[in-house]
Motif scaffolding. Structure first.
Motif, PDB file in Angstrom:
ATOM      1  N   PHE A 191      47.275  31.717  -0.749  1.00 60.15           N
ATOM      2  CA  PHE A 191      47.944  32.571   0.238  1.00 60.15           C
ATOM      3  C   PHE A 191      48.206  31.848   1.514  1.00 60.15           C
ATOM      4  CE2 PHE A 191      48.399  35.465   3.668  1.00 60.15           C
ATOM      5  CZ  PHE A 191      48.762  36.639   3.071  1.00 60.15           C
ATOM      6  N   ALA A 192      47.570  30.960   2.069  1.00 61.86           N
ATOM      7  CA  ALA A 192      47.998  30.207   3.280  1.00 61.86           C
ATOM      8  C   ALA A 192      49.187  29.208   2.870  1.00 61.86           C
ATOM      9  CB  ALA A 192      46.816  29.650   3.932  1.00 61.86           C
ATOM     10  N   LEU A 236      58.098  31.947  -6.316  1.00 60.99           N
ATOM     11  CA  LEU A 236      56.575  31.293  -6.074  1.00 60.99           C
ATOM     12  C   LEU A 236      55.868  31.545  -5.022  1.00 60.99           C
ATOM     13  CD1 LEU A 236      54.577  29.497  -7.542  1.00 60.99           C
ATOM     14  CD2 LEU A 236      55.702  27.468  -6.377  1.00 60.99           C
ATOM     15  N   VAL A 237      56.471  31.701  -3.815  1.00 56.50           N
ATOM     16  CA  VAL A 237      55.935  32.155  -2.501  1.00 56.50           C
ATOM     17  C   VAL A 237      55.538  33.493  -2.602  1.00 56.50           C
ATOM     18  CG1 VAL A 237      56.435  32.692   0.004  1.00 56.50           C
ATOM     19  CG2 VAL A 237      57.139  30.305  -1.267  1.00 56.50           C
ATOM     20  N   PRO A 249      48.912  32.037  -8.137  1.00 55.85           N
ATOM     21  CA  PRO A 249      48.447  30.831  -9.018  1.00 55.85           C
ATOM     22  C   PRO A 249      47.469  29.812  -8.705  1.00 55.85           C
ATOM     23  CG  PRO A 249      50.559  30.424  -7.601  1.00 55.85           C
ATOM     24  CD  PRO A 249      50.053  31.994  -7.309  1.00 55.85           C
ATOM     25  N   GLU A 250      46.858  29.114  -9.279  1.00 48.69           N
ATOM     26  CA  GLU A 250      46.032  28.101  -8.970  1.00 48.69           C
ATOM     27  C   GLU A 250      46.756  26.898  -8.336  1.00 48.69           C
ATOM     28  OE1 GLU A 250      43.579  27.120 -12.180  1.00 48.69           O
ATOM     29  OE2 GLU A 250      42.505  29.110 -12.208  1.00 48.69           O
ATOM     30  N   THR A 251      46.116  26.045  -7.660  1.00 51.94           N
ATOM     31  CA  THR A 251      46.803  25.046  -6.957  1.00 51.94           C
ATOM     32  C   THR A 251      47.170  23.988  -7.792  1.00 51.94           C
ATOM     33  OG1 THR A 251      44.491  23.997  -6.625  1.00 51.94           O
ATOM     34  CG2 THR A 251      45.388  25.180  -4.845  1.00 51.94           C
ATOM     35  N   ALA A 252      46.690  24.100  -8.961  1.00 53.95           N
ATOM     36  CA  ALA A 252      47.277  22.967  -9.880  1.00 53.95           C
ATOM     37  C   ALA A 252      48.299  23.457 -10.532  1.00 53.95           C
ATOM     38  CB  ALA A 252      46.047  22.754 -11.156  1.00 53.95           C
TER      39      ALA A 252
END
Length: 409
Positions: A191-192, A236-237, A249-252
């Protein structure tokens, strides 16, 4: 500070800034290398529970390694002045970059978003949650982002620390679950990431400004303002800023989504996309390839565009000047007139050759060819329409202007 101070084996040189938990100093270690030393504020240092929790987390934080993070190198959490030592990154906070230079765009924005995604992936892989990712905690150096202060906010979260004045996170970048007191994990950092990238792309806080309580209310109950975020990045944001942690989404996944969006970017060539993708590869100590890739990417964007613009102006301007000088010499000194045109043609051929060697854009070769034809056209047109006296007066005027420009510079 006016004089240097010694803190353990570190010599504090100057204060770099201050945050809710401590004051950061530029320092030298025992071997003379520059590091950043974060000295905890007294009200934080006096909280035994917070310091104990931080001491447990520091060992985990020291396992974080990545090209886009300022690694924790050392820590001393006993005594009157507890401190944490991290790698020093020379650059400016993202907040200052946007305030001075405006929103980040194009390839620079893609590189920023990819770098932050890679940083979070490295942090989460070590079992750490940043909990306070925001523009002020992102240092931009040579176009590359570096995340600082990861894990500190999460480790120092305690009632007494919060009550004594330190804000655990920044409204507008804290996820709704954090603001509502629910369990928060890596999804809060995603989120950040979305809020930070939205700020970089638009130059505005996605949830507006004002009192912290008002901003926090908007985060929980309102949709973010993503106007100004480019179309290739906005979906995406928006997913990252979802109120439901499970929908983010996950960071990966972030880097993969960004690389999928890269081809639709206007003004980014395939070579730049490849460099952006290559920047997410794993970095190992002693590997200098990422630095070389970063320098090449920096040259390809926006400096290269600026140099192309200057090159185009110089070539076109010189074509006009050479044509004018050759036309003025045509009547009385035809050999000089021809020599000027020939020399200018040789210079253009050489410039085109350098462009080919440097794999420059094809339009640079077109500019050289058009300028050569243009110089001959200017020469023929001016010598036909104007007298030698008029042309000599024009030459004198051009020489005077060029001399004034040289003198002024």
């Amino acid at each position: 500070m006016g004089t240097t101070q010694q803190l353990g084996p570190y010599r504090l040189i100057s204060a770099l800034g201050s945050g809710g938990f401590g004051e950061v100093h530029l320092a030298l270690d025992a071997d003379g290398r520059t590091v950043a030393v974060k000295v905890l504020h007294p009200h934080v240092a006096s909280d035994a529970f917070a310091i104990t929790r931080l001491a447990r987390e520091v060992e985990t934080m020291r396992r974080v390694r990545g090209r886009h993070v300022a690694e924790v190198l050392d820590a001393s959490l006993s005594g009157e002045r507890p401190y944490i030592v991290t790698r020093y990154v020379q650059g400016r906070p993202l907040s200052a970059v946007v305030a001075k230079d405006g929103p980040v765009t194009g390839a620079a924005l893609l590189r920023l978003a990819l770098g932050l995604a890679e940083a979070l992936e490295s942090i989460h892989a070590a079992g750490v949650v940043h909990r306070d990712l925001k523009p002020a905690n992102v240092i931009v150096s040579d176009g590359e982002p570096y995340v600082i202060d990861f894990g500190i906010a999460c480790a120092l979260e305690s009632a007494s620390v919060t009550a004594s004045g330190a804000v655990v996170g920044t409204p507008g970048y804290l996820a709704p679950e954090v603001l509502e007191g629910r369990d928060a994990g890596p999804e809060a950092d995603v989120f950040a990431w979305g809020a930070t990238v939205a700020f970089a792309a638009s130059g505005r806080q996605p949830y507006g400004t004002g009192p912290a309580a008002a901003v926090a209310y908007r985060v929980v109950h309102r949709e973010p303002d993503l106007s100004g975020v480019p179309a290739w990045l906005a979906p995406l944001v928006e997913r990252c800023l979802s109120g439901d942690p499970a929908a983010r989404p996950e960071t990966a996944e972030l880097a993969g989504r960004l690389n999928e969006a890269a081809p639709v970017l206007d003004g980014i060539e395939p070579s730049q996309q490849a460099l952006s993708e290559a920047s997410t590869r794993e970095w190992r100590p002693g590997d200098r390839r990422p630095a070389r890739r970063a320098r090449r990417a920096e040259v390809d964007d926006p400096r290269a565009a600026h140099r192309e613009k200057l090159h185009r102006r110089w070539v076109v301007g010189s074509a006009v000047v050479v044509g004018l000088f050759a036309a003025a010499a045509r009547a009385n000194f035809p050999e000089v007139s021809l020599l000027l045109l020939v020399l200018y043609g040789i210079a253009l051929v050489a410039d085109a050759g350098f462009g080919l060697l440097a794999r420059s854009r094809r339009r640079r070769l077109v500019v050289d060819a058009v300028s050569g034809v243009g110089a001959v056209g200017v020469w023929a047109l001016l010598s036909t329409l104007f007298s030698t006296t008029t042309l000599l007066m024009a030459v004198g005027t051009v020489v005077f202007i060029l001399g004034m420009l040289v003198f002024a510079s």
